[in-house]
Design an enzyme around this catalytic site. Structure first.
Site, PDB file in Angstrom:
ATOM      1  CG  ASN A  50      24.653 -40.895  11.833  1.00  0.00           C
ATOM      2  OD1 ASN A  50      24.811 -40.357  10.755  1.00  0.00           O
ATOM      3  ND2 ASN A  50      23.491 -40.963  12.439  1.00  0.00           N
TER       4      ASN A  50
ATOM      5  CG  ASN B 176      28.538 -41.950   3.611  1.00  0.00           C
ATOM      6  OD1 ASN B 176      29.722 -41.812   3.344  1.00  0.00           O
ATOM      7  ND2 ASN B 176      27.932 -41.259   4.556  1.00  0.00           N
TER       8      ASN B 176
ATOM      9  CG  ASP C  20      -4.056  -3.351   3.218  1.00  0.00           C
ATOM     10  OD1 ASP C  20      -4.064  -3.147   1.991  1.00  0.00           O
ATOM     11  OD2 ASP C  20      -3.821  -2.459   4.055  1.00  0.00           O
TER      12      ASP C  20
ATOM     13  CG  ASP D 220      -1.557  -0.144   7.786  1.00  0.00           C
ATOM     14  OD1 ASP D 220      -2.267  -0.043   6.762  1.00  0.00           O
ATOM     15  OD2 ASP D 220      -1.037   0.843   8.358  1.00  0.00           O
TER      16      ASP D 220
ATOM     17  CG  ASP E  42      23.835 -36.376  13.500  1.00  0.00           C
ATOM     18  OD1 ASP E  42      23.913 -36.201  12.271  1.00  0.00           O
ATOM     19  OD2 ASP E  42      23.198 -37.306  14.025  1.00  0.00           O
TER      20      ASP E  42
ATOM     21  CG  ASP F 252      -2.024   0.971   1.162  1.00  0.00           C
ATOM     22  OD1 ASP F 252      -2.234   1.532   0.071  1.00  0.00           O
ATOM     23  OD2 ASP F 252      -2.698   1.203   2.183  1.00  0.00           O
TER      24      ASP F 252
END
Length: 881
Positions: free
Chosen positions: A716, A691, A627, A623, A720, A355
């Site tokens: 693993n 892998n 709208d 706003d 991580d 707007d």
């Protein structure tokens, strides 16, 4: 919280809805005296003490039905997941093989596996808690408020503090904070689409125009939580709050899953691809190792462990942490994220529809001119405008406040003492005007209306020129329009004023009375452009975001303001032009038009939809009540903390400062967040693919397992941990210069390049361990496994830094401190475990020092080849991430 599923859940929902409906129907048919007695209230509302007592009794006015975001739920999600279930299965099998069936019980492996479960669960839970705490903190920075009568005064309170028995005042733009019975109304129209799906608002009344056969949502004097006032004003008695409301009873059925964003669809596609690859590989690895080694239980555990390693189980943690980190960073730039998933859409946005008022302008409207139909200054016009604005009871907007301020400056405020308000016809966006009916001290009535010029001319049959009332003919209409167009073209926002004295002596007034008006003059307003707007629009353009203005204002004002701030005004379309276009024509028009004026709310929504149909990711910033449809339609809805309730409730992102510069900073942060998530996904996808190739090769040629289940799972978990710093990583400036969309094809092509590359160096590691280190027989399998454990862990740490940037890592692009710390610590742990007695704890042998130079050589080779592959890939596909 207790979770109920299936038939029991359906029965409970039906019962709650039935109880709520029964109570509301009873309230709907009570006389007001009986109604106040039933809820222990009065026409003057509650006292502060009574409100506190009721909040203790009924709790906060918050819907908690179906709430899953509790610490207990997050703990359960952290503990009960496929990764931990598989670990428990492996621990159970290991217990029988290493303890029950063994001559000498060995508890080391079991202890390590259980420690992995506790550690991974704790990390997941703490990350979830941190993300939730960040989201909660941000949500408290924005709040919806309501006006309620407390201690005989109309005060502003938080919606969550509303209690049964409160008397509340509602006006256009307000959300209904609870289930209410309307006490007084004035042209009150309510949007109930959240409950009924009906797009058209319904009118509400204070008297009992109800029929007992009506559906509950059709009952005329009851309003429901979750609906909002579209136009008019009302006072209402609160009947039920929180879970006791009709909406609360339906919460579990209304909280269906939202449509997934392109990012969520992309993540799902890649995760699905990896899971499918894992499901195909699991039986193949199991059969190869079973037949080749003859150890079927060990082969089963190994294949399951491989499956765990290939499953992107860290994806939810990384995504949530990254989004939460992004939300916190954006809050520092005064951008509050209501829904974490919208961050990616924010970064992906390439068209911003906004707007005009308050975004491109200063949002401080000043009344510059008040003139008659000849264009001459006329204080009488200001007085009529002042009476209209002063006596209206609805939402006083900036125009009303500007009129009142100017009248006060001119010393006209005392004229209101000569009038009393008889009635009013509130503003709405279809009529684009509002009226008040006033009576003077002699009892004479007068209707005064102000509104958009063309609409006002449409209801006027007369004009007043030089004190004479003349019929509105073509000549007088053209004369009036010429004055309007002159000042409109100069950049003034023009409002027409009309009045009439032939008003019915009694009865309610409505829109039908707005006819045969006498047009008397205009008031003109100036809302100067923001100094920062032009620079902000240019900055957004440099970051690949096109700014398009959608305004309800007139063409002249819109073109004047937009021209000053750098929006292209060479093509301008009005609401009338949009209405004439079919969808295909509008999609074609949005490719070149950056300014749309005189749009209705529905037309704003349609323009946003056309941009989306043309392939754009659209943000909408607004706003006002008008709208809300466009905010809901946009890929990312943006509002401000000072917006009306319905706009804030609909928006995904709230700005604490109404400034496009603030928005630009948020866009960049959104792209950084998206970049860090893409890094992890590309790393996980390519690493897992590599892998798979390595494990398949090792399973075929080695007489023993290349790594035991406990070793795979430990590796693993270490990898991580290395990735836990990813949400805090920096992103290259070049990456955030343009919008980023999710592309699944890019992930697949990335896998095809980087996956096999990692496998080549895994196989080189196998060759070194077999022929150079001499770990080439069954007795030395723990030594071989130790070598691949160290190389596999360190190489996965290294590849994090290779993938995170299109540049040369460490030299041209430095990682963030958290990522550097997490990766270096994991690499150190891998070396310590592999080259010391700790290796024995997970059934490996300590590596000899002679392996170190070979390890350094293959890691350096991997680094150089990865860098060359990166350059080739970026040159071929035009981008790296």
């Amino acid at each position: 919280m207790k979770f109920i599923t299936g038939k029991n859940q359906a029965n409970r929902i039906r019962k709650n809805k039935h109880d709520s409906e029964t109570k509301l129907r009873a309230f709907a048919f009570m006389e007001q005296d009986e109604l106040f007695a039933a809820v222990s209230s009065s026409p003057t509302g509650l006292t502060g003490g009574e409100a506190e007592d009721r909040q203790d009794e009924f709790g906060k006015n918050i819907i908690t039905a179906g709430l899953k975001n509790t610490p207990l739920h997050r703990m359960r999600e952290a503990v009960v997941n496929p990764f931990n279930i598989i670990l428990l299965f492996i621990a159970s099998v290991t217990y029988f093989t290493d303890v029950v069936a063994a001559s000498r019980p060995d508890y080391v492996t079991i202890i390590i596996i259980l420690a992995l479960i506790v550690l991974s669960s704790l990390v997941a839970f703490l990350q979830s808690q941190r993300s939730n705490a960040a989201a909660e903190k941000l949500s408290h920075m924005i709040s919806n408020k309501i006006h309620a009568w407390r201690d005989g005064k109309l005060v502003e309170i938080l919606q969550e503090d509303v209690v049964p028995g409160d008397i509340i005042h509602l006006s256009a733009g307000d959300m209904l904070p609870a289930d209410v019975r309307f006490l007084t109304v004035k042209d009150t129209f309510v949007a109930q689409s959240a409950l009924t799906g009906e797009s058209n608002p319904v009118e509400k009344f204070s008297d009992m125009k109800n029929e007992r056969t009506d559906a509950l949502t059709d009952v005329k004097n009851i309003g429901f939580m979750g609906s909002n006032i579209v136009s008019g004003s009302a006072t209402a008695l609160v009947l039920a709050t929180g879970n006791d409301t009709y909406f609360g009873a339906m919460a579990e059925t209304l909280s269906g899953d939202r449509a997934k964003t392109s990012f969520e669809r992309g993540v799902g596609a890649v995760s699905g691809l990896l899971v499918r690859m894992m499901l195909v590989m699991l039986p193949i690895v199991f059969l190869i190792n079973g037949f080749a080694k003859g150890e079927w239980p060990q082969a089963l555990l190994f294949s399951i462990s491989i499956a765990v390693g290939l499953t992107p189980h860290m994806l939810p943690v990384i995504m949530t942490s990254t989004l939460a980190k992004g939300a916190v960073s954006m809050s520092r730039h005064k951008v509050i994220v209501r829904t974490l998933g919208s961050i990616q859409s924010f970064g992906e946005m390439d068209v911003l529809c906004t707007d005009k008022t308050g975004t491109l302008t200063e949002d401080r409207i000043v009344l510059e001119k008040y003139m008659n139909l000849r264009g001459e200054d006329d204080a009488r016009i200001l007085r009529h405008a002042y009476l209209n604005s002063f006596f209206q009871t609805g939402l006083k907007n900036l125009i009303d406040l500007a009129i009142i301020n100017r009248a006060v400056q001119n010393g006209d405020e005392s004229i209101t003492e000569n009038y009393s308000r008889e009635d009013e016809i509130p503003f709405d966006f279809s009529r684009r005007r509002m009226s008040v009916v006033l009576a003077d001290k002699t009892g004479k009535r007068q209707l005064i209306t102000k509104g958009a010029v063309e609409e006002m001319i449409g209801i006027s049959s007369f004009v007043e020129i030089s004190g004479q009332v003349l019929p509105m003919d073509e000549t007088t209409r053209r004369s009036a329009m010429a004055v309007y167009e002159k000042y409109n073209a100069a950049g003034l926002r023009m409002i027409a004023i009309a009045q009439k004295n032939e008003v019915p002596e009694s009865g309610a007034f409505n829109v039908a009375d707005e006819k045969d008006m006498v047009l008397i003059g205009f008031v003109g307003f100036l809302d100067p452009p923001k100094e920062s707007a032009k620079a902000a629009i240019l900055t957004l353009k440099n970051h690949g975001v096109r700014t398009v203005v959608l305004t309800g204002d007139s063409e002249g004002v819109a073109a004047k303001v937009c021209g000053k701030v750098g929006v292209d005004t060479s093509i301008l379309l009005t609401g009338r032009d949009v209405e004439k276009m079919d969808d295909a024509e509008l999609i074609k028009a949005v490719r070149t038009c950056d300014l749309f004026a005189k749009l209705s709310p529905a037309q704003k929504e349609r323009v946003v939809s056309a941009f989306q149909a043309a392939g754009h990711t659209v943000g909408y910033m607004g706003d006002g009540i008008n709208d809300a449809p466009a905010l809901r339609q946009a890929d990312v809805g943006i509002s401000v903390d000072s917006a009306v309730d319905i706009a804030k409730e609909t928006a995904d992102i709230i700005l604490l400062e109404k400034d496009l510069m603030v928005l630009e900073k948020g866009v960049i942060e959104g792209r950084r967040t998206f970049g860090n998530i893409v890094k992890y996904i590309k790393m996980a996808a390519s690493g897992n693919f590599g892998n798979m190739i390595s494990v398949m090769t090792a399973s075929i040629f080695l007489p023993f397992l290349p790594m035991l289940p406990v070793q795979l799972l430990t590796q693993n978990l270490l990898c991580d941990f290395a990735q836990m710093g990813m949400p805090f990583d920096s992103v290259d400036d070049e990456y955030v210069r343009k919008p980023r969309k999710w592309e699944t094809k890019s992930i697949k092509s990335f896998m095809a390049y980087m996956g096999p590359l990692s496998s080549i160096f895994d196989i080189l590691c196998f060759a070194i361990m077999w022929w150079i280190i001499g770990a080439n027989k069954l007795a030395l399998a723990p030594l071989f496994q130790s070598g691949w454990f160290v190389f596999g862990t360190v190489s996965q740490v290294l590849v994090i830094h290779m993938i995170r940037t299109a540049k040369v890592p460490f030299f041209q692009s430095r990682p963030s401190r958290p990522l550097l710390i997490s990766t270096v610590l994991v690499a150190i742990v891998a070396f310590v475990v592999g080259f010391s007695g700790f290796a024995i704890g997970i059934d490996m042998m300590p590596l000899p020092a002679s392996f170190l130079p070979w390890l350094a050589l293959i890691l350096a080779g991997y680094f150089l080849c990865a860098q060359m592959t990166k350059r080739f890939y970026a040159k071929r596909y035009g981008d790296w991430l």
